[in-house]
Design a protein around this motif. Sequence first.
Motif, PDB file in Angstrom:
ATOM      1  N   GLN A  58       0.678  -1.151   0.046  1.00  0.00           N
ATOM      2  CA  GLN A  58      -0.099  -0.555   0.289  1.00  0.00           C
ATOM      3  C   GLN A  58       0.497   1.154  -0.108  1.00  0.00           C
ATOM      4  OE1 GLN A  58      -2.509  -0.157   3.336  1.00  0.00           O
ATOM      5  NE2 GLN A  58      -3.435  -2.326   2.602  1.00  0.00           N
ATOM      6  N   ASN A  59       1.744   1.181   1.441  1.00  0.00           N
ATOM      7  CA  ASN A  59       2.639   2.359   0.971  1.00  0.00           C
ATOM      8  C   ASN A  59       3.782   2.655  -0.568  1.00  0.00           C
ATOM      9  OD1 ASN A  59       5.766   3.025   2.701  1.00  0.00           O
ATOM     10  ND2 ASN A  59       4.170   4.500   2.213  1.00  0.00           N
ATOM     11  N   PHE A  60       4.125   1.156  -1.001  1.00  0.00           N
ATOM     12  CA  PHE A  60       4.616   1.285  -2.466  1.00  0.00           C
ATOM     13  C   PHE A  60       3.680   2.745  -3.438  1.00  0.00           C
ATOM     14  CE2 PHE A  60       7.964  -0.442  -4.915  1.00  0.00           C
ATOM     15  CZ  PHE A  60       8.661   0.727  -5.479  1.00  0.00           C
ATOM     16  N   ALA A  61       2.175   1.884  -3.091  1.00  0.00           N
ATOM     17  CA  ALA A  61       1.381   2.124  -4.254  1.00  0.00           C
ATOM     18  C   ALA A  61       1.008   3.674  -3.969  1.00  0.00           C
ATOM     19  CB  ALA A  61      -0.033   1.507  -4.309  1.00  0.00           C
ATOM     20  N   ILE A  62       1.215   4.044  -2.665  1.00  0.00           N
ATOM     21  CA  ILE A  62       1.208   5.780  -2.747  1.00  0.00           C
ATOM     22  C   ILE A  62       1.834   6.312  -3.013  1.00  0.00           C
ATOM     23  CG2 ILE A  62       1.206   7.453  -0.866  1.00  0.00           C
ATOM     24  CD1 ILE A  62      -0.785   5.412   0.234  1.00  0.00           C
ATOM     25  N   ILE A  63       3.846   5.827  -2.802  1.00  0.00           N
ATOM     26  CA  ILE A  63       3.973   7.093  -3.825  1.00  0.00           C
ATOM     27  C   ILE A  63       4.843   6.607  -5.229  1.00  0.00           C
ATOM     28  CG2 ILE A  63       7.208   5.950  -3.890  1.00  0.00           C
ATOM     29  CD1 ILE A  63       7.470   5.204  -1.513  1.00  0.00           C
ATOM     30  N   ASN A  64       4.282   5.835  -5.316  1.00  0.00           N
ATOM     31  CA  ASN A  64       3.930   5.802  -7.086  1.00  0.00           C
ATOM     32  C   ASN A  64       2.829   6.813  -7.896  1.00  0.00           C
ATOM     33  OD1 ASN A  64       5.695   3.193  -7.447  1.00  0.00           O
ATOM     34  ND2 ASN A  64       4.953   1.514  -7.370  1.00  0.00           N
ATOM     35  N   ARG A  65       1.980   6.543  -6.519  1.00  0.00           N
ATOM     36  CA  ARG A  65       1.023   7.770  -7.128  1.00  0.00           C
ATOM     37  C   ARG A  65       1.368   8.310  -7.596  1.00  0.00           C
ATOM     38  NH1 ARG A  65      -4.492   8.125  -2.520  1.00  0.00           N
ATOM     39  NH2 ARG A  65      -1.787   9.067  -1.978  1.00  0.00           N
ATOM     40  N   TYR A 275      13.311  -8.246   7.592  1.00  0.00           N
ATOM     41  CA  TYR A 275      13.165  -7.317   6.054  1.00  0.00           C
ATOM     42  C   TYR A 275      11.850  -7.413   5.322  1.00  0.00           C
ATOM     43  CZ  TYR A 275      17.748  -5.984   7.301  1.00  0.00           C
ATOM     44  OH  TYR A 275      18.644  -5.507   8.377  1.00  0.00           O
ATOM     45  N   VAL A 276      11.699  -6.475   4.375  1.00  0.00           N
ATOM     46  CA  VAL A 276      10.453  -6.203   3.772  1.00  0.00           C
ATOM     47  C   VAL A 276      10.314  -5.460   2.268  1.00  0.00           C
ATOM     48  CG1 VAL A 276       7.897  -6.274   2.921  1.00  0.00           C
ATOM     49  CG2 VAL A 276       8.943  -6.419   5.567  1.00  0.00           C
ATOM     50  N   VAL A 277      11.051  -6.248   1.542  1.00  0.00           N
ATOM     51  CA  VAL A 277      11.347  -5.304   0.133  1.00  0.00           C
ATOM     52  C   VAL A 277      10.588  -5.411  -0.843  1.00  0.00           C
ATOM     53  CG1 VAL A 277      13.283  -5.342  -1.291  1.00  0.00           C
ATOM     54  CG2 VAL A 277      14.322  -5.716   1.203  1.00  0.00           C
ATOM     55  N   ASN A 278       9.864  -4.189  -1.684  1.00  0.00           N
ATOM     56  CA  ASN A 278       9.291  -4.136  -2.496  1.00  0.00           C
ATOM     57  C   ASN A 278       9.747  -3.546  -4.100  1.00  0.00           C
ATOM     58  OD1 ASN A 278       7.241  -3.934  -4.559  1.00  0.00           O
ATOM     59  ND2 ASN A 278       5.312  -3.138  -2.995  1.00  0.00           N
ATOM     60  N   ASN A 279      10.435  -4.816  -4.586  1.00  0.00           N
ATOM     61  CA  ASN A 279      10.736  -5.170  -6.087  1.00  0.00           C
ATOM     62  C   ASN A 279      10.172  -4.117  -7.217  1.00  0.00           C
ATOM     63  OD1 ASN A 279      13.870  -5.658  -5.506  1.00  0.00           O
ATOM     64  ND2 ASN A 279      12.431  -7.365  -5.018  1.00  0.00           N
ATOM     65  N   ASN A 280      10.225  -3.304  -7.916  1.00  0.00           N
ATOM     66  CA  ASN A 280       9.489  -2.584  -8.564  1.00  0.00           C
ATOM     67  C   ASN A 280      10.731  -2.391  -9.882  1.00  0.00           C
ATOM     68  OD1 ASN A 280       8.292  -1.066 -10.660  1.00  0.00           O
ATOM     69  ND2 ASN A 280       6.484  -0.435  -9.102  1.00  0.00           N
ATOM     70  N   HIS A 281      10.319  -3.363 -10.919  1.00  0.00           N
ATOM     71  CA  HIS A 281      11.809  -3.003 -12.250  1.00  0.00           C
ATOM     72  C   HIS A 281      11.035  -2.155 -13.027  1.00  0.00           C
ATOM     73  CE1 HIS A 281      14.396  -6.348 -10.715  1.00  0.00           C
ATOM     74  NE2 HIS A 281      13.274  -6.923 -10.287  1.00  0.00           N
ATOM     75  N   ALA A 282      10.077  -2.235 -13.044  1.00  0.00           N
ATOM     76  CA  ALA A 282       9.505  -0.507 -14.120  1.00  0.00           C
ATOM     77  C   ALA A 282       9.716   0.772 -13.759  1.00  0.00           C
ATOM     78  CB  ALA A 282       7.688  -0.634 -14.335  1.00  0.00           C
ATOM     79  N   PHE A 283       9.940   0.970 -12.075  1.00  0.00           N
ATOM     80  CA  PHE A 283       9.984   2.101 -12.064  1.00  0.00           C
ATOM     81  C   PHE A 283      11.912   2.105 -11.401  1.00  0.00           C
ATOM     82  CE2 PHE A 283       5.953   2.644 -11.548  1.00  0.00           C
ATOM     83  CZ  PHE A 283       5.725   4.019 -11.823  1.00  0.00           C
ATOM     84  N   ALA A 284      12.372   0.910 -11.113  1.00  0.00           N
ATOM     85  CA  ALA A 284      13.544   0.994 -10.760  1.00  0.00           C
ATOM     86  C   ALA A 284      13.858   0.835  -9.449  1.00  0.00           C
ATOM     87  CB  ALA A 284      14.786   1.406 -11.965  1.00  0.00           C
ATOM     88  N   GLN A 285      13.091   0.768  -8.694  1.00  0.00           N
ATOM     89  CA  GLN A 285      13.126   1.036  -7.333  1.00  0.00           C
ATOM     90  C   GLN A 285      12.559   0.020  -6.408  1.00  0.00           C
ATOM     91  OE1 GLN A 285       9.382   3.879  -6.988  1.00  0.00           O
ATOM     92  NE2 GLN A 285      11.162   5.098  -8.146  1.00  0.00           N
ATOM     93  N   LYS A 286      12.954   0.483  -5.078  1.00  0.00           N
ATOM     94  CA  LYS A 286      13.012  -0.802  -3.938  1.00  0.00           C
ATOM     95  C   LYS A 286      12.326   0.037  -2.918  1.00  0.00           C
ATOM     96  CE  LYS A 286      16.545  -4.511  -4.458  1.00  0.00           C
ATOM     97  NZ  LYS A 286      17.736  -4.872  -4.210  1.00  0.00           N
TER      98      LYS A 286
END
Length: 597
Positions: A58-65, A275-286
């Motif tokens: 959810q946090n990553f979704a907010i950042i991506n938003r 550690y909880v790591v969310n990998n998003n290769h589309a944005f090249a971010q973790k």
Amino acid sequence: MLSGFIKPIVRLNVKQQLILLFLIMISPILILNSYGNYKAEEILKRHVTNAYVELNKQNFAIINRDIDTVNKITTTVIQNPILQQLHVSGGEPVMERVERYETIEKLLGSYSQGAGRGDGIYYSLYVYDPDNYYFFAPNFPQVKKAGVYFFSTGEKPYWFDQVVQQKGRGYLMFAEKLSPQAENLKTLTYVRAVNSIYRGAGTIGVLVVTKMESKIGESLKSISLPEGEIYLTDMNNRVLASTTNATGEVIGLPEGAEAGDPEGTEDIITDDFIYVVNNNHAFAQKLVYKVPVKALLQQQKEMKRVIQYITVAYALFGLIIITYFWRSLMTPLQKLAFFVRKYEPGNRVPETPQRGTNDEVSVLIASTYDMARRLNSLIMYKYQMELKQKESQLQLLYQQINPHLLYNTLESIYWKSSLEGNIESAEMIKELSKLMKISLSRGRELITLEEELEHASAYIKLQQHRYDYVFTVIWNIAPETKTNLIPKITLQPLIENAIIHGVKNMAEDGEILITSVLQEDTILITIADNGYKPVDYRAIEQILNDESPSPAGGYGIRNINQRVHLHFGSRYGISYAPRQGGGTVVTVKLPKSENQQ
């Protein structure tokens, strides 16, 4: 190996064995307690980690938003006609270039957020001007200021060509300095190439959004972790934004969270951290959550301490109980063990010891003595039954002698009558001897249909000789059915009924038709007569199927039906029905089977 382990235990006295038993009983509790605490920690870690995984998504979704919002604004800026008309070549007057420069600066300033508070994000445009076409514009970029900056070949920022190569795709980038002339101030930027709409694949410049760490930091700080840290990094673990002052640093992650990991969220639990790591290769971010395990297990440790106190109290209580009861339990049990070791089946059992109580030990002792007495009775009963079985076997052997003797005697009489010329008497004796031979069948219950038909034929010939019957018998036997198995003496009683109740008084008009056919896996044998007497088929059906029939009549056909059921099952048996044109038909239904002898 097992005997070597048991021998030292056997040498212990009963009290020592009881203490050893107590230790053996309490040890699993202590082991289970430790294992339970360990599993409780693991389950707690797993449950909390799963919750953090969902929170991370959810946090990553907010950042991506937030990033998507910036991306949409940059798209609007890029599509602005005034910005698209910007170029660094041509013969435009200086005033026209100045006016276009000022208009674009105002445009970028209007999209910058929080400029008055000093914590907003700023939009700037970097344009490559090798001929110094916009000589009047400043070329000293500032992080906290929106504007348009022109630079020549020697002033080109190190990241400019890299952004242009992305062909209009925007991404986050950590910058130590925006350009060689800019102030040395670290910032998280969102960069995107501005491609010309009117001039094909040409590039106007690069749109740079500075101070992105302040916008993303608001989204990170909205998540509360117990003494935990949150990092937004690139795929090389370089911090782009965080809840700490680690922007620009490279953080270390445990094995399993390195660059190149698969897309999606994964968790790694170590001894010290989750550690909880969310990998998003589309944005090249973790997006990385780092939570200390100690903060999570503080409350669980207090509960574990209480469980340990309870375990110790339970051990002391168990020791007291065993010490109190061992005297009253072990003495009678030792006596019982002595009796069990001494007792041999068949020997006299002494009187049952009386303890004056009715507890489980007393019941066990009394039951053991009673069981020994019952065992003696069973031994005696088995001995008597074996004697009776031997007597029954001898009796059966005696009974088999008489039929064989009679069969042999009939054979002798047959030959004597033949020699004396009494042909008719000899034939009757021969048919009777066939009946005796097939009835014996060497003790077999099942014989072939061919043997059964031979038995039935002998019976018909004997009856015709005996009473001078002149009825006709027609045999229509399929060859493939002759080897099929049938209970012996099945057809003879049915033929007898057809003679007595059907064609007995019809002289030469009487007719009996005996047929056999194979239908798939079933053999059908029919005995049909053309008798004229009325038949109560309902009564016959009741005799065949009634569980408690009257013994007054119908015993023969019921016996045949039950024998077929016994050998082949309830699907098979006999049935009666009227014959077309008059008379009665009895059908014997058997399964297809072959003689195995």
